[in-house]
Design a protein around this motif. Structure first.
Motif, PDB file in Angstrom:
ATOM      1  N   ASP A  11      10.813 -18.280  67.284  1.00 46.92           N
ATOM      2  CA  ASP A  11      10.294 -17.423  66.235  1.00 46.92           C
ATOM      3  C   ASP A  11      11.296 -16.299  66.072  1.00 46.92           C
ATOM      4  OD1 ASP A  11       7.784 -16.613  64.542  1.00 46.92           O
ATOM      5  OD2 ASP A  11       8.427 -14.794  65.596  1.00 46.92           O
ATOM      6  N   GLU A  12      12.132 -16.410  65.024  1.00 45.08           N
ATOM      7  CA  GLU A  12      13.256 -15.502  64.821  1.00 45.08           C
ATOM      8  C   GLU A  12      14.132 -15.506  66.079  1.00 45.08           C
ATOM      9  OE1 GLU A  12      11.612 -11.764  63.581  1.00 45.08           O
ATOM     10  OE2 GLU A  12      11.003 -12.566  61.635  1.00 45.08           O
ATOM     11  N   TYR A  24      -0.860 -16.329  77.144  1.00 48.01           N
ATOM     12  CA  TYR A  24      -1.302 -15.093  76.497  1.00 48.01           C
ATOM     13  C   TYR A  24      -2.810 -15.152  76.230  1.00 48.01           C
ATOM     14  CZ  TYR A  24       3.288 -12.997  75.532  1.00 48.01           C
ATOM     15  OH  TYR A  24       4.520 -12.388  75.637  1.00 48.01           O
ATOM     16  N   ASP A  45      -2.730 -10.227  70.420  1.00 47.30           N
ATOM     17  CA  ASP A  45      -1.749  -9.898  69.378  1.00 47.30           C
ATOM     18  C   ASP A  45      -0.501 -10.770  69.513  1.00 47.30           C
ATOM     19  OD1 ASP A  45      -3.284  -7.980  68.167  1.00 47.30           O
ATOM     20  OD2 ASP A  45      -2.325  -6.275  69.162  1.00 47.30           O
ATOM     21  N   GLU A  46      -0.025 -10.914  70.750  1.00 47.45           N
ATOM     22  CA  GLU A  46       1.177 -11.711  70.984  1.00 47.45           C
ATOM     23  C   GLU A  46       0.928 -13.179  70.645  1.00 47.45           C
ATOM     24  OE1 GLU A  46       4.342 -10.929  71.807  1.00 47.45           O
ATOM     25  OE2 GLU A  46       3.657  -8.885  71.437  1.00 47.45           O
ATOM     26  N   ASN A  48      -1.281 -14.415  68.688  1.00 46.42           N
ATOM     27  CA  ASN A  48      -1.579 -14.556  67.258  1.00 46.42           C
ATOM     28  C   ASN A  48      -0.326 -14.532  66.392  1.00 46.42           C
ATOM     29  OD1 ASN A  48      -3.667 -14.842  65.261  1.00 46.42           O
ATOM     30  ND2 ASN A  48      -3.252 -12.734  64.639  1.00 46.42           N
ATOM     31  N   LYS A  49       0.769 -14.000  66.925  1.00 47.63           N
ATOM     32  CA  LYS A  49       2.020 -13.971  66.171  1.00 47.63           C
ATOM     33  C   LYS A  49       2.573 -15.372  65.931  1.00 47.63           C
ATOM     34  CE  LYS A  49       3.782  -9.508  67.903  1.00 47.63           C
ATOM     35  NZ  LYS A  49       4.872  -8.903  68.732  1.00 47.63           N
ATOM     36  N   TYR A  50       2.310 -16.266  66.863  1.00 51.78           N
ATOM     37  CA  TYR A  50       2.977 -17.559  66.845  1.00 51.78           C
ATOM     38  C   TYR A  50       2.054 -18.750  66.567  1.00 51.78           C
ATOM     39  CZ  TYR A  50       5.930 -14.383  69.524  1.00 51.78           C
ATOM     40  OH  TYR A  50       6.644 -13.295  69.935  1.00 51.78           O
ATOM     41  N   GLU A  52      -2.186 -19.935  65.194  1.00 55.39           N
ATOM     42  CA  GLU A  52      -3.544 -19.594  64.775  1.00 55.39           C
ATOM     43  C   GLU A  52      -4.488 -19.849  65.954  1.00 55.39           C
ATOM     44  OE1 GLU A  52      -6.965 -20.798  61.475  1.00 55.39           O
ATOM     45  OE2 GLU A  52      -4.935 -21.621  61.318  1.00 55.39           O
ATOM     46  N   ASP A  73      -8.424  -4.371  61.553  1.00 59.08           N
ATOM     47  CA  ASP A  73      -7.899  -5.666  61.999  1.00 59.08           C
ATOM     48  C   ASP A  73      -9.042  -6.615  62.351  1.00 59.08           C
ATOM     49  OD1 ASP A  73      -5.234  -4.896  61.722  1.00 59.08           O
ATOM     50  OD2 ASP A  73      -5.171  -4.009  63.723  1.00 59.08           O
TER      51      ASP A  73
END
Length: 332
Positions: A11-12, A24, A45-46, A48-50, A52, A73
């Motif tokens: 991811d980037e 996580y 949060d971590e 959920n970045k990558y 669903e 949120d």
């Protein structure tokens, strides 16, 4: 030995090693269980970045966000679960309503409550609470919203509730008229609605909706309800303590346990139980435990799938009568 090639996700500029997202989530659930909500939110949060997150994890995520002071949120996740009709949404509906109230989003709160009051899966007491919360929300709306609501009241045609006119309406229009009445002052219409409920020309589901409407409006006049061989005089604000609608949740849990590995049959059975409980209201599957009701509905659905022959008895005669009453509405 051959080396196993595990895909390395990126991811980037971040390399996601196998199992990293799951760790996580696992840590987030553990922190939430320990009431360490800030750490739980950080983990979710971590993750959920990558990816669903599952509906179950998102429900815990919502609670953690609220405890961490991130109501906006939490609201976004609630809206996602609401739109997709998540099976876990019922568990967080009170949180969602609380969030909208705390954020002073009264217009959206009213719209959500309107939808919930039309939903047959909720009990009489839940709908009564929804109505009370809706009334509170309306009081806090802007003058513009008040004007719009008054216009709705002005355009509401009470004459359609006269039995002679009501029975001539298509079933769908009868249902819509009663649903719209949740947003109106029906004090002057209660006698007409009672006449509708007591009429032998009205289908059972419409009678249920009318009775729930009277209960939500606080009507305490007696109503004689007759359907499916049952007859009882009830007060809308004080329905019988044990109704089919109130028993849906434990029956649903029994069905889910029995049909866990057959999702298509599970969905069909649950939908049937919900429909029938609503059509039966304010009556019940008298004399049958939750477990027996669950098993008998599974047997009936098995018959529909062609997996067994149906042995006619009193319970299945009631199920068939319920199905026929609902088919009448679908073939209008």
């Amino acid at each position: 030995m051959k080396k196993k090639n595990h895909p390395i996700l990126k991811d980037e500029n971040v390399i996601l090693f196998p199992g990293m997202i799951e760790k996580y989530v696992e840590k987030g659930l553990k922190f939430a269980e320990e009431n360490n909500f800030l750490e739980a939110v950080s983990c979710f949060d971590e993750a959920n970045k990558y990816k669903e997150l599952s509906d179950m994890v998102q429900s815990v995520y919502i609670l953690s966000l609220l405890e961490a002071g991130r109501a906006l949120d939490a609201k976004i996740i609630c809206e996602t679960l609401y739109e997709k009709k998540s099976p876990f949404f019922e568990q967080v509906i009170e949180l969602y309503l609380t969030i909208l109230l705390d954020l002073k989003e009264y217009k959206q709160l009213t719209e959500v409550l309107d939808e919930l009051m039309k939903d047959s899966t909720y009990t009489f007491m839940q709908k009564k609470n929804f109505k009370q919360l809706r009334e509170l929300s309306i009081k806090m709306l802007t003058d513009t919203t008040y004007a719009a609501d008054e216009e709705t009241q002005k355009n509401f045609d009470g004459e359609l509730f006269k039995l002679a006119k009501f029975v001539k309406l298509p079933f769908g229009q009868q249902e819509l008229l009663l649903q719209e009445a949740y947003q109106a002052d029906i004090n002057g219409l209660s006698k007409d609605i009672i006449t509708i409920i007591e009429s032998p020309d009205i289908v059972p589901t419409i009678k249920s909706l009318g009775l729930l409407l009277l209960g939500a409006a606080g009507v305490e006049s007696e109503v004689t309800v007759e359907k499916f061989g049952f007859k009882e005089t009830v007060v809308p604000t004080s329905p019988p303590e044990r109704t089919a609608v109130d028993r849906v949740e434990p029956i649903k849990q029994s069905i889910e346990n029995l049909l866990e590995k057959d999702p298509s049959k599970l969905q069909m059975t649950l939908e049937m139980v919900h429909r029938h409980a609503y059509a039966l209201f304010p009556f019940d599957w008298v004399g049958y435990t939750n477990e027996i009701v669950a098993n008998r509905y599974i047997e009936y659905v098995d018959m529909l799938f062609g997996n067994r022959e149906l042995m006619s008895d009193e319970f299945f005669e009631l199920v068939i009568a319920l199905e026929e009453s609902l088919e009448v509405m679908s073939y209008e």
